[in-house]
Design a protein around this motif. Structure first.
Motif, mmCIF file in Angstrom:
data_model
loop_
_atom_site.group_PDB
_atom_site.id
_atom_site.type_symbol
_atom_site.label_atom_id
_atom_site.label_comp_id
_atom_site.label_asym_id
_atom_site.label_seq_id
_atom_site.Cartn_x
_atom_site.Cartn_y
_atom_site.Cartn_z
ATOM 1 N N HIS A 1 1.320 2.832 -9.102
ATOM 2 C CA HIS A 1 1.405 4.302 -9.011
ATOM 3 C C HIS A 1 2.310 4.775 -7.880
ATOM 4 O O HIS A 1 1.861 5.483 -6.970
ATOM 5 C CB HIS A 1 0.002 4.923 -8.874
ATOM 6 C CG HIS A 1 -0.704 5.005 -10.199
ATOM 7 N ND1 HIS A 1 -0.318 5.878 -11.194
ATOM 8 C CD2 HIS A 1 -1.734 4.300 -10.702
ATOM 9 C CE1 HIS A 1 -1.091 5.695 -12.245
ATOM 10 N NE2 HIS A 1 -1.956 4.741 -11.983
ATOM 11 N N GLU B 1 4.979 10.227 -11.332
ATOM 12 C CA GLU B 1 4.152 9.067 -10.976
ATOM 13 C C GLU B 1 4.074 8.086 -12.141
ATOM 14 O O GLU B 1 3.190 8.214 -12.992
ATOM 15 C CB GLU B 1 2.746 9.572 -10.597
ATOM 16 C CG GLU B 1 1.906 8.524 -9.953
ATOM 17 C CD GLU B 1 0.555 9.084 -9.500
ATOM 18 O OE1 GLU B 1 0.347 10.303 -9.565
ATOM 19 O OE2 GLU B 1 -0.288 8.266 -9.113
ATOM 20 N N ASP C 1 0.867 -1.186 0.000
ATOM 21 C CA ASP C 1 0.000 0.000 0.000
ATOM 22 C C ASP C 1 0.902 1.234 0.000
ATOM 23 O O ASP C 1 1.753 1.385 0.877
ATOM 24 C CB ASP C 1 -0.871 -0.048 1.267
ATOM 25 C CG ASP C 1 -1.769 1.173 1.375
ATOM 26 O OD1 ASP C 1 -1.870 1.917 0.378
ATOM 27 O OD2 ASP C 1 -2.348 1.381 2.460
ATOM 28 N N LEU C 2 0.713 2.115 -0.969
ATOM 29 C CA LEU C 2 1.604 3.277 -1.091
ATOM 30 C C LEU C 2 0.903 4.578 -0.709
ATOM 31 O O LEU C 2 1.413 5.652 -0.997
ATOM 32 C CB LEU C 2 2.144 3.382 -2.529
ATOM 33 C CG LEU C 2 2.946 2.179 -3.039
ATOM 34 C CD1 LEU C 2 3.389 2.407 -4.477
ATOM 35 C CD2 LEU C 2 4.166 1.925 -2.171
ATOM 36 N N THR C 3 -0.265 4.467 -0.077
ATOM 37 C CA THR C 3 -0.981 5.711 0.250
ATOM 38 C C THR C 3 -0.243 6.493 1.332
ATOM 39 O O THR C 3 0.272 5.924 2.286
ATOM 40 C CB THR C 3 -2.423 5.455 0.751
ATOM 41 O OG1 THR C 3 -2.489 4.138 1.250
ATOM 42 C CG2 THR C 3 -3.465 5.696 -0.268
ATOM 43 N N ALA C 4 -0.195 7.797 1.131
ATOM 44 C CA ALA C 4 0.424 8.699 2.113
ATOM 45 C C ALA C 4 -0.059 10.102 1.797
ATOM 46 O O ALA C 4 -0.661 10.350 0.740
ATOM 47 C CB ALA C 4 1.937 8.625 2.036
ATOM 48 N N GLN C 5 0.236 11.032 2.700
ATOM 49 C CA GLN C 5 -0.229 12.407 2.561
ATOM 50 C C GLN C 5 0.719 13.212 1.664
ATOM 51 O O GLN C 5 1.916 13.280 1.944
ATOM 52 C CB GLN C 5 -0.259 13.033 3.968
ATOM 53 C CG GLN C 5 -1.133 14.255 4.098
ATOM 54 C CD GLN C 5 -2.611 13.925 3.951
ATOM 55 O OE1 GLN C 5 -3.042 12.851 4.362
ATOM 56 N NE2 GLN C 5 -3.366 14.809 3.352
ATOM 57 N N ARG D 1 4.154 10.585 -0.179
ATOM 58 C CA ARG D 1 4.047 9.443 -1.103
ATOM 59 C C ARG D 1 5.424 9.014 -1.612
ATOM 60 O O ARG D 1 5.689 7.832 -1.812
ATOM 61 C CB ARG D 1 3.125 9.806 -2.278
ATOM 62 C CG ARG D 1 1.658 9.928 -1.859
ATOM 63 C CD ARG D 1 0.790 10.220 -3.037
ATOM 64 N NE ARG D 1 0.879 9.194 -4.055
ATOM 65 C CZ ARG D 1 0.533 9.362 -5.330
ATOM 66 N NH1 ARG D 1 0.063 10.536 -5.722
ATOM 67 N NH2 ARG D 1 0.647 8.387 -6.188
ATOM 68 N N ARG E 1 7.009 7.055 1.125
ATOM 69 C CA ARG E 1 6.375 5.737 1.246
ATOM 70 C C ARG E 1 6.863 4.797 0.142
ATOM 71 O O ARG E 1 7.134 3.627 0.366
ATOM 72 C CB ARG E 1 4.835 5.933 1.170
ATOM 73 C CG ARG E 1 4.044 4.675 1.329
ATOM 74 C CD ARG E 1 4.122 4.120 2.746
ATOM 75 N NE ARG E 1 3.684 2.732 2.827
ATOM 76 C CZ ARG E 1 4.443 1.662 2.614
ATOM 77 N NH1 ARG E 1 5.730 1.798 2.314
ATOM 78 N NH2 ARG E 1 3.963 0.436 2.716
ATOM 79 N N THR E 2 6.995 5.358 -1.074
ATOM 80 C CA THR E 2 7.496 4.552 -2.205
ATOM 81 C C THR E 2 8.921 4.094 -1.920
ATOM 82 O O THR E 2 9.280 2.932 -2.139
ATOM 83 C CB THR E 2 7.482 5.397 -3.503
ATOM 84 O OG1 THR E 2 6.134 5.723 -3.816
ATOM 85 C CG2 THR E 2 8.100 4.647 -4.667
#
Ligand code: SF4
Length: 379
Positions: free
Chosen positions: A147, A162, A115-119, A124, A127-128
């Motif tokens: 993504h 992205e 899961d790569l969701t972040a603010q 992001r 997180r990646t």
């Protein structure tokens, strides 16, 4: 000199002023970066992109609308195709990656899809990077990053990019995946479209290489990307491996040559602002305060092309004839100078460009049967 953080903050503030109050910054994408790298000498494009100015909106406000953009239908179709390719945990996408790029590896069963969701873009990106680090620390399995967000330093400012996906192979290497909605007919797609996808992917490869360089394991970023397209006239996915080594080398060289955004911003008159809310006259003045290097290639790469072309015509500059012609003309910078040199009214006869022009004018006169060289301005 102030510390880097203070300088970065001051630059961000200056760029926000250039964009205009309450104007959202338009993020640079890989397509824009590839086009920017294609014309590294253009200070106008560099500062507008660096400041996050929406050039399509600016072109409208200047009265020279661009013809860029994707139709709504193509956009919806592209999204639907991408969703199909990535369905079921990216099973089909990973199968294609295995088949086209890594047949020797174990088939991709039970791949990880973190899961790569972040603010926000910075969150992001972090997180990646964490997901890539974790994949690098536990090789032996396939991982699909859907993504991800990557940061690339462009003329001193970060650009957030992205890609459609990045695949981590069992040997720990990374592949950029580009999903396009143009068809691949009998295994081959339109070369111009493949070329554009390769230039775009080369930007992602460069950004991934910056991440890889920060990891202890220094994973290999593959220079063959996976291009996924609809097969023939269906919407079934097919793919081919595209070698982007040349595009990567060219883009890296061009990005290095980009004048630092800070320098361009410092050279602008106090109060310069590119807000589309300003009257067209003031906006034109602001845009014209930054030097541009228009070339016909801009027509397929930059939203401001019609505006810059009109200005280049009004200024009579030879750059509007294209870079190869410009290179042949040496020190002659306007079409008026070129015509005067061809007619023998000006120019040093020992200058090879002047000599070649006079010879061409004489041959033309001979062919037309006219006594003296008559050279009409080209339009
Ligand atoms: S169209 Fe104008 S701003 Fe855009 S790259 Fe060409 S010269 Fe630069």
């Amino acid at each position: 000199m102030p510390p880097p953080r203070t300088r970065e903050k001051a630059l961000r503030h200056r760029l926000a002023e250039l964009r205009g109050p309450e104007v959202e910054a338009k993020a640079l994408d890989a397509r824009a970066l590839a086009a920017l790298a294609a014309n590294p000498g253009c200070r106008r494009r560099a500062i507008l992109d660096g400041a996050g100015v929406d050039k399509a909106v600016l072109a409208d406000a200047l009265g020279s609308p661009s013809v860029f953009g994707q139709s709504q239908f193509a956009f919806v179709r592209g999204n639907a195709f991408e969703a199909k390719v990535k369905a079921d945990g990216g099973t089909e996408l990973l199968r294609l990656a295995h088949e086209k790029l890594d047949r020797g590896a174990e088939p991709p069963a039970g791949a990880r899809v973190p899961d790569l969701t972040a603010q926000g873009p910075r969150g992001r990106t972090a997180r990646t990077e964490l997901a890539l680090r974790e994949a690098a620390e536990a090789p032996g399995a396939w991982t699909l990053l859907d993504h991800p967000m990557l940061a690339l330093d462009v003329a001193g400012s970060p650009a957030f990019l992205e890609p459609d996906a990045v695949v981590v192979h069992p040997d720990g290497s990374w592949t950029v995946v580009e999903i396009k909605s143009f068809p691949m007919l009998d295994g081959a797609a339109d070369p111009a479209k493949v070329g554009a996808a390769a230039r775009q992917s080369a930007v992602y490869v460069l950004a991934l290489e910056q991440v890889a360089a920060r990891l202890d394991s220094a994973p290999r970023v593959r220079h063959r990307i996976l291009l996924v397209c609809p097969k023939d006239f269906s919407n079934l996915p097919t793919a081919s491996a595209v070698d982007v080594r040349r595009q990567r080398a060219v883009t890296a060289r061009q990005l290095e040559r980009l004048t630092r955004i800070e320098e361009i911003a410092d050279a602008l008159p106090e109060g310069t602002c590119f807000s589309p809310k300003l009257p067209a006259e003031r906006l034109t003045e602001a845009v014209e305060s930054v030097p541009a290097t228009y070339a016909p290639e801009c027509l397929s790469a930059c939203e401001l092309a019609f505006h810059c072309r009109d200005r280049a015509r009004a200024q009579d500059v030879v750059t509007r004839l294209g870079r190869p012609v410009r290179a042949e003309l040496g020190g002659l910078t306007t079409i008026g100078e070129v015509l005067a040199a061809a007619r023998g009214e000006a120019g040093d006869p020992d200058d090879p460009a002047v000599a070649a022009l006079r010879r061409a004018a004489a041959l033309r006169a001979e062919a037309l049967g006219t006594a003296a060289p008559e050279v009409a301005p080209c339009r």
